[in-house]
Design a protein around this motif. Structure first.
Motif, PDB file in Angstrom:
ATOM      1  N   ILE A  67      25.973  41.454  18.810  1.00 29.83           N
ATOM      2  CA  ILE A  67      26.180  41.916  20.183  1.00 29.83           C
ATOM      3  C   ILE A  67      26.516  40.735  21.084  1.00 29.83           C
ATOM      4  CG2 ILE A  67      25.018  42.888  22.212  1.00 29.83           C
ATOM      5  CD1 ILE A  67      23.512  44.757  20.340  1.00 29.83           C
ATOM      6  N   ALA A  68      25.723  39.678  20.971  1.00 30.89           N
ATOM      7  CA  ALA A  68      25.957  38.486  21.795  1.00 30.89           C
ATOM      8  C   ALA A  68      27.203  37.728  21.370  1.00 30.89           C
ATOM      9  CB  ALA A  68      24.744  37.566  21.725  1.00 30.89           C
ATOM     10  N   ALA A  69      27.547  37.810  20.096  1.00 30.26           N
ATOM     11  CA  ALA A  69      28.676  37.025  19.582  1.00 30.26           C
ATOM     12  C   ALA A  69      30.008  37.743  19.728  1.00 30.26           C
ATOM     13  CB  ALA A  69      28.433  36.684  18.107  1.00 30.26           C
ATOM     14  N   ASP A  70      30.013  39.075  19.514  1.00 34.97           N
ATOM     15  CA  ASP A  70      31.297  39.761  19.337  1.00 34.97           C
ATOM     16  C   ASP A  70      31.561  40.942  20.253  1.00 34.97           C
ATOM     17  OD1 ASP A  70      32.238  38.155  17.125  1.00 34.97           O
ATOM     18  OD2 ASP A  70      30.735  39.148  15.890  1.00 34.97           O
ATOM     19  N   PHE A  71      30.556  41.466  20.945  1.00 31.43           N
ATOM     20  CA  PHE A  71      30.801  42.662  21.749  1.00 31.43           C
ATOM     21  C   PHE A  71      31.670  42.377  22.964  1.00 31.43           C
ATOM     22  CE2 PHE A  71      27.760  46.346  20.656  1.00 31.43           C
ATOM     23  CZ  PHE A  71      28.084  46.226  19.322  1.00 31.43           C
ATOM     24  N   GLY A  72      31.813  41.125  23.342  1.00 29.59           N
ATOM     25  CA  GLY A  72      32.733  40.787  24.423  1.00 29.59           C
ATOM     26  C   GLY A  72      34.175  41.099  24.069  1.00 29.59           C
ATOM     27  N   LYS A  73      34.446  41.255  22.779  1.00 31.73           N
ATOM     28  CA  LYS A  73      35.811  41.577  22.344  1.00 31.73           C
ATOM     29  C   LYS A  73      36.170  43.020  22.665  1.00 31.73           C
ATOM     30  CE  LYS A  73      35.627  38.036  18.797  1.00 31.73           C
ATOM     31  NZ  LYS A  73      34.253  37.583  19.052  1.00 31.73           N
ATOM     32  N   GLY A  74      35.225  43.749  23.264  1.00 35.88           N
ATOM     33  CA  GLY A  74      35.579  45.065  23.793  1.00 35.88           C
ATOM     34  C   GLY A  74      36.700  44.965  24.808  1.00 35.88           C
ATOM     35  N   VAL A  75      36.821  43.828  25.498  1.00 38.59           N
ATOM     36  CA  VAL A  75      37.925  43.627  26.446  1.00 38.59           C
ATOM     37  C   VAL A  75      39.261  43.650  25.713  1.00 38.59           C
ATOM     38  CG1 VAL A  75      38.968  42.047  28.109  1.00 38.59           C
ATOM     39  CG2 VAL A  75      36.478  42.319  28.027  1.00 38.59           C
ATOM     40  N   HIS A  76      39.326  43.029  24.549  1.00 39.11           N
ATOM     41  CA  HIS A  76      40.574  43.002  23.785  1.00 39.11           C
ATOM     42  C   HIS A  76      40.891  44.384  23.212  1.00 39.11           C
ATOM     43  CE1 HIS A  76      38.820  38.907  23.775  1.00 39.11           C
ATOM     44  NE2 HIS A  76      40.044  38.598  24.134  1.00 39.11           N
ATOM     45  N   LEU A  77      39.848  45.141  22.895  1.00 40.28           N
ATOM     46  CA  LEU A  77      40.076  46.534  22.507  1.00 40.28           C
ATOM     47  C   LEU A  77      40.677  47.305  23.675  1.00 40.28           C
ATOM     48  CD1 LEU A  77      39.863  48.986  20.659  1.00 40.28           C
ATOM     49  CD2 LEU A  77      37.430  49.149  21.233  1.00 40.28           C
ATOM     50  N   PHE A  78      40.194  47.038  24.892  1.00 42.18           N
ATOM     51  CA  PHE A  78      40.784  47.647  26.083  1.00 42.18           C
ATOM     52  C   PHE A  78      42.280  47.347  26.158  1.00 42.18           C
ATOM     53  CE2 PHE A  78      36.602  47.926  28.467  1.00 42.18           C
ATOM     54  CZ  PHE A  78      36.668  49.296  28.672  1.00 42.18           C
ATOM     55  N   PHE A  79      42.664  46.097  25.901  1.00 42.04           N
ATOM     56  CA  PHE A  79      44.073  45.717  25.976  1.00 42.04           C
ATOM     57  C   PHE A  79      44.914  46.527  24.982  1.00 42.04           C
ATOM     58  CE2 PHE A  79      42.840  41.139  27.426  1.00 42.04           C
ATOM     59  CZ  PHE A  79      42.640  41.602  28.720  1.00 42.04           C
ATOM     60  N   VAL A  80      44.430  46.628  23.751  1.00 43.39           N
ATOM     61  CA  VAL A  80      45.153  47.381  22.728  1.00 43.39           C
ATOM     62  C   VAL A  80      45.271  48.841  23.144  1.00 43.39           C
ATOM     63  CG1 VAL A  80      45.110  48.165  20.330  1.00 43.39           C
ATOM     64  CG2 VAL A  80      44.445  45.810  20.881  1.00 43.39           C
ATOM     65  N   LEU A  81      44.172  49.427  23.588  1.00 44.78           N
ATOM     66  CA  LEU A  81      44.172  50.836  23.993  1.00 44.78           C
ATOM     67  C   LEU A  81      45.047  51.064  25.215  1.00 44.78           C
ATOM     68  CD1 LEU A  81      40.351  51.589  23.598  1.00 44.78           C
ATOM     69  CD2 LEU A  81      42.183  52.292  22.051  1.00 44.78           C
ATOM     70  N   SER A  82      45.072  50.095  26.113  1.00 44.97           N
ATOM     71  CA  SER A  82      45.883  50.218  27.319  1.00 44.97           C
ATOM     72  C   SER A  82      47.363  50.327  26.973  1.00 44.97           C
ATOM     73  CB  SER A  82      45.639  49.014  28.234  1.00 44.97           C
ATOM     74  OG  SER A  82      46.437  49.094  29.393  1.00 44.97           O
ATOM     75  N   ALA A  83      47.836  49.446  26.099  1.00 45.67           N
ATOM     76  CA  ALA A  83      49.248  49.488  25.704  1.00 45.67           C
ATOM     77  C   ALA A  83      49.557  50.782  24.948  1.00 45.67           C
ATOM     78  CB  ALA A  83      49.589  48.275  24.851  1.00 45.67           C
ATOM     79  N   PHE A  84      48.660  51.189  24.063  1.00 51.74           N
ATOM     80  CA  PHE A  84      48.849  52.440  23.323  1.00 51.74           C
ATOM     81  C   PHE A  84      48.951  53.608  24.300  1.00 51.74           C
ATOM     82  CE2 PHE A  84      48.007  56.129  20.854  1.00 51.74           C
ATOM     83  CZ  PHE A  84      48.293  55.836  19.533  1.00 51.74           C
ATOM     84  N   SER A  85      48.044  53.661  25.262  1.00 51.83           N
ATOM     85  CA  SER A  85      48.024  54.762  26.222  1.00 51.83           C
ATOM     86  C   SER A  85      49.263  54.758  27.107  1.00 51.83           C
ATOM     87  CB  SER A  85      46.762  54.682  27.088  1.00 51.83           C
ATOM     88  OG  SER A  85      45.598  54.777  26.295  1.00 51.83           O
ATOM     89  N   LEU A  86      49.732  53.567  27.506  1.00 50.76           N
ATOM     90  CA  LEU A  86      50.942  53.493  28.326  1.00 50.76           C
ATOM     91  C   LEU A  86      52.158  54.003  27.562  1.00 50.76           C
ATOM     92  CD1 LEU A  86      50.727  50.128  30.296  1.00 50.76           C
ATOM     93  CD2 LEU A  86      50.408  52.444  31.143  1.00 50.76           C
ATOM     94  N   TYR A 236      52.647  48.534  18.916  1.00 50.43           N
ATOM     95  CA  TYR A 236      53.005  48.752  17.512  1.00 50.43           C
ATOM     96  C   TYR A 236      52.150  49.853  16.900  1.00 50.43           C
ATOM     97  CZ  TYR A 236      54.176  47.964  12.662  1.00 50.43           C
ATOM     98  OH  TYR A 236      54.605  48.149  11.366  1.00 50.43           O
ATOM     99  N   ALA A 237      50.883  49.919  17.271  1.00 51.44           N
ATOM    100  CA  ALA A 237      50.018  50.988  16.766  1.00 51.44           C
ATOM    101  C   ALA A 237      50.573  52.349  17.172  1.00 51.44           C
ATOM    102  CB  ALA A 237      48.600  50.810  17.303  1.00 51.44           C
ATOM    103  N   PHE A 238      51.076  52.452  18.398  1.00 55.44           N
ATOM    104  CA  PHE A 238      51.676  53.709  18.835  1.00 55.44           C
ATOM    105  C   PHE A 238      52.904  54.044  17.991  1.00 55.44           C
ATOM    106  CE2 PHE A 238      54.797  56.083  21.259  1.00 55.44           C
ATOM    107  CZ  PHE A 238      54.055  57.162  21.714  1.00 55.44           C
ATOM    108  N   ARG A 239      53.752  53.046  17.728  1.00 53.02           N
ATOM    109  CA  ARG A 239      54.952  53.301  16.918  1.00 53.02           C
ATOM    110  C   ARG A 239      54.571  53.786  15.517  1.00 53.02           C
ATOM    111  NH1 ARG A 239      58.572  54.250  20.493  1.00 53.02           N
ATOM    112  NH2 ARG A 239      59.229  52.469  21.768  1.00 53.02           N
TER     113      ARG A 239
END
Length: 401
Positions: A67-86, A236-239
């Motif tokens: 949690i302390a080491a890796d959950f901050g990468k939720g922001v990068h998941l946001f970025f991926v999801l944002s592009a997919f959603s757009l 790319y995930a969307f494609r």
């Protein structure tokens, strides 16, 4: 591939997909991607737990040190999801005469009003308490224009660096959408963006080593260039989800297995540590895992993601993200007291009780800002776009008379 085809992944869901009980106030039922929205909720909760450790200075239990080491990468998941959603929400509108204008209006009124409200609070509250203005004009200008992703971080809103990164991507997205129309082209964009992100992280990390006394934050983590690849991964995930047979073994088994395996290995082992030392190259692997997760959950949404709880949180994730540092800092003393009181009974698992105590006021405040700021702003943008479309429809009607 047919670049003119705009059938989105949600339109190709298999017949045995369970109907979704969640009803969004801002996304039409026919355009809602339950798994993607649920992942937004999971990403928001991950970031909250990450900052609960680091801002409230309480520890997660031993088995949950990730949690302390890796959950901050939720922001990068946001970025991926944002592009997919757009991609999902915008590509099918490109046949409209003013689709780009509508896109920019929609993005501005989705993001700017709540950010400006938080920014005003962050500026005025310290000024009232101290009786002195503490924000320089350069920082104010960079935040008003959302261009602080181009400069050593001048963010005013806590954790708002990601908004600066997102808004810069929003600015270039229509150009990418018009020029990168195929899966192969998007793969090339992805490869280039990975090289750019890695080079940016390397150069900026070295720069920070020599200027650490001048800057509080390492610009290698917060700059737009260093995070561009995550948006390309979402595109790319969307494609992939858009062009591949959703009943194929790749969609049903291989991609989900790859997503689970990568995330499990990165969370539970030290495999990513050598990569992390190479200017955070482990983030590239995380991004690829998030892209695979997006393909999976957009085509075959699972109950662990596509459920009413995570979708509810996902719809309010922007408010949750911007508000959570404020809530944690304001409640730091009560959180630490509760942790100390519960630790003799629960041990380190008192962390999760404190998480619940934090989430309750956070979700209440997020509901308030969602209803009083986000929804009215989104609907104002919709009215502006509807008003722009009306003259065009009137002209078309007269032309056919």
């Amino acid at each position: 591939e047919n670049p003119g085809t705009t059938v989105a992944a949600a339109d190709k869901l298999p017949e045995n997909s369970a109907p979704n009980a969640f009803r969004s106030a801002i996304i039409p039922a026919g355009r809602l991607l339950p798994g993607i929205l649920g992942l937004r909720g999971i990403a928001a909760l991950a970031v909250v737990l990450f900052h609960l450790v680091h801002l409230a200075s309480i520890s997660a239990p031993g088995p949950f040190t990730f949690i302390a080491a890796d959950f901050g990468k939720g922001v990068h998941l946001f970025f991926v999801l944002s592009a997919f959603s757009l991609m999902h929400s915008t590509e099918h509108t490109m046949s409209r005469p003013r689709w780009a204008d509508e896109y920019f209006v929609k993005r501005f009124f989705r993001i700017a009003p709540l950010y400006y409200c938080l920014m005003a609070g962050m500026i005025l509250w310290p000024a009232v308490k101290s009786g002195a203005w503490s924000v320089d004009f350069q920082a104010l200008l960079l935040n008003l224009t959302f261009t602080f992703g181009f400069a050593p971080w001048k963010g005013i809103v806590w954790a708002g660096w990601s908004v600066g990164v997102e808004m810069l991507f929003y600015a270039i997205f229509p150009v990418l959408l018009m020029t990168v129309r195929t899966r192969i082209g998007t793969m090339v964009l992805l490869a280039i963006s990975i090289l750019v992100a890695y080079a940016a992280r390397a150069a900026l990390d070295i720069h920070y080593e020599h200027t650490a006394s001048l800057y509080r934050y390492n610009w290698a983590s917060f700059s737009f260039a260093a995070n561009l690849c995550f948006f390309a991964m979402g595109m790319y995930a969307f494609r992939v989800a858009h062009t591949i047979d959703i009943n194929s073994a790749a969609i049903r088994w291989y991609i989900p297995a790859a997503a689970v395996a990568l995330i499990a290995v990165l969370l539970l082992t030290d495999v990513g540590r050598p990569l992390k030392l190479l200017w955070k190259a482990d983030l590239i692997v995380w991004g690829l895992a998030f892209a695979a997760l997006s393909v999976w959950q957009s085509t075959w949404p699972s109950r662990w993601s596509a459920n009413r709880v995570f979708e509810y949180i996902g719809e309010r994730s922007y408010s949750i993200y911007l508000l959570h540092p404020v809530v944690i800092v304001l409640l730091k003393s009560p959180i630490q007291s509760a942790y100390a009181m519960l630790t003799p009974h629960l041990g380190a698992y008192a962390f999760f009780a404190c998480a619940g105590l934090t989430l309750l006021p956070l979700l209440i405040l997020s509901e308030v800002t969602y209803r009083l700021v986000e929804l009215p702003s989104i609907r104002l943008g919709q009215r502006i776009n509807a008003g722009k479309r009306q003259p065009m429809s009137d002209v078309a009607s007269r032309a056919t008379e």
